[in-house]
Scaffold this active site. Sequence first.
Site, short mmCIF file in Angstrom:
data_model
loop_
_atom_site.label_atom_id
_atom_site.label_comp_id
_atom_site.label_asym_id
_atom_site.label_seq_id
_atom_site.Cartn_x
_atom_site.Cartn_y
_atom_site.Cartn_z
N CYS A 1 4.52 -18.26 3.83
CA CYS A 1 4.09 -16.91 3.51
C CYS A 1 4.58 -15.86 4.51
O CYS A 1 4.47 -14.66 4.24
CB CYS A 1 2.56 -16.86 3.46
N HIS B 1 -8.32 -9.22 -3.40
CA HIS B 1 -9.20 -9.09 -4.56
C HIS B 1 -8.42 -8.78 -5.83
O HIS B 1 -8.65 -9.39 -6.88
CB HIS B 1 -10.24 -8.00 -4.30
N HIS C 1 -2.18 1.64 11.03
CA HIS C 1 -2.47 0.85 9.83
C HIS C 1 -2.10 -0.61 10.07
O HIS C 1 -1.13 -0.91 10.78
CB HIS C 1 -1.69 1.39 8.63
#
Length: 512
Positions: A244, A440, A407
Amino acid sequence: MATASHRPLATSTATIEIQQPPRKLPDFHANVKLKYVKLGYHYLITHLLTLCLLPLIAVTAVHATQLNHHDVINLYNHLQYHLILVTTITFITIIGFTTYRMTRPRPVYLVDYSCYRPPAHLKVPYQVFMEHSKIHGAFNESSLEFQRKILERSGLGEETYLPAALHAIPAEPSMVTAREEAELVMFGAIDDLLKSTKVNPKDIGILVVNCSLFNPTPSLSSMIVNKYKLRGNIKTFNLSGMGCSAGVIAVDLAKDMLQVHRNTYALVVSTENITQNWYFGNKKSMLIPNCLFRVGCAAVLLSNNSSDKNRSKYKLLHVVRTHYGFDNTAYRCVYQEQDPDGNTGVSLSKDLMSVVAGALKTNITTLGPLVLPISEQLLFFVNLVARKIINWKIKPYLPDFKMAFDHFCIHAGGRAVIDEMEKNLQLTQEHVEPSRMTLHRFGNTSSSSIWYELAYTEAKGRMKKGNRVWQIAFGSGFKCNSAVWEAVRSVKPSVHNPWNDCVDNYPIEMVF
């Protein structure tokens, strides 16, 4: 079936009286004072050189105003007598500046990127997931119950996507359907990117594709060359088996290539293929990826051409890669293998979270000096001296990376990974919001997840000029990789932003 409760963070119009214990105001005020003391210290150290130079500049200016005509003539005559020295210094300065300009690394700009949004018919709500798992007939009751519990606690919502082959009854995991998934997601992302940038495919000189588990012949990079008729001398790379975190590796490779090949574009495509890598067995550690991984892809256009600066979104500042493969536990914590029944899948070890913490510590040890302000580095150094030399019994000082970044795009590998990062880096809920909301809405899309998170930040209108972004991802091997970007301008969401029609519904509170 019982599921996690997902509700928007909206305040109700009804008023409900709830008796709460009185707040400890002294503690609150103490925390506020401590916060402002640290901010004051940070400002003082950051601007210390400027504050020290101001008196010197003032004194020099005062003396300069007091020079008379005779003093100026004496200074001019003094320079004439040392003409050779002055000429030599000037010549050396020009040569040094020219050499620096010719040999310095060329800036790498992120012109734009696109995240693929699958069609609605590929959505897989919890109930559909469980019904299909029962129909497939490969899972016993214990495995079905285990998957149900993982789904409820995973942080995934009801609108994530699975490939068409896994929606079929029975499932159709074949080379043909796997190619169809790869073409759907890669071409979808690239099409949107080319539309938004209006770049001619013939102008792309470098192509890097990363996909861990699906490696057909011809390669995925050749698939893209064929589809878009890219030029014959393009430099193509196909990264496999790198997990990943391969999205950051692909960016790093493209960056290095852009230092060699001038005035060109590099296209980076990050994806994963689920069709042929669904696990149809009953080993618990190998069932977890079924519940977490979902369809996704990101296409990123990089440039080393200075003329692209004004239209680009970001400038690449740093890439730091950490490989933990020398440690046997880390090497095997994400491992593709066959179970006793011969079913192939990816096994996730119970040691995964401790490995993530160790790899993160190693990575930020290298990254810290590159990005942290001098105030944080000084505090870390003083703490180190106090512990190692003076032998004070104090806790190691964890640098405040919130001072370095505006961020955070933390790989949405799962709820536990995000929780671990939030705790170890002492982040706020807002800092990890892009990661939780991406998990989500889209699930774990592997190497492309950090781009969905960046798209979320843009869709919320939070990306301002000069803001710094930290993308950090973990992958098999075991690897922890970081990329640091700086916003060239205040970034608005693109027309093809995957969050455009749903961002107002987020953030969503998840209660488990």
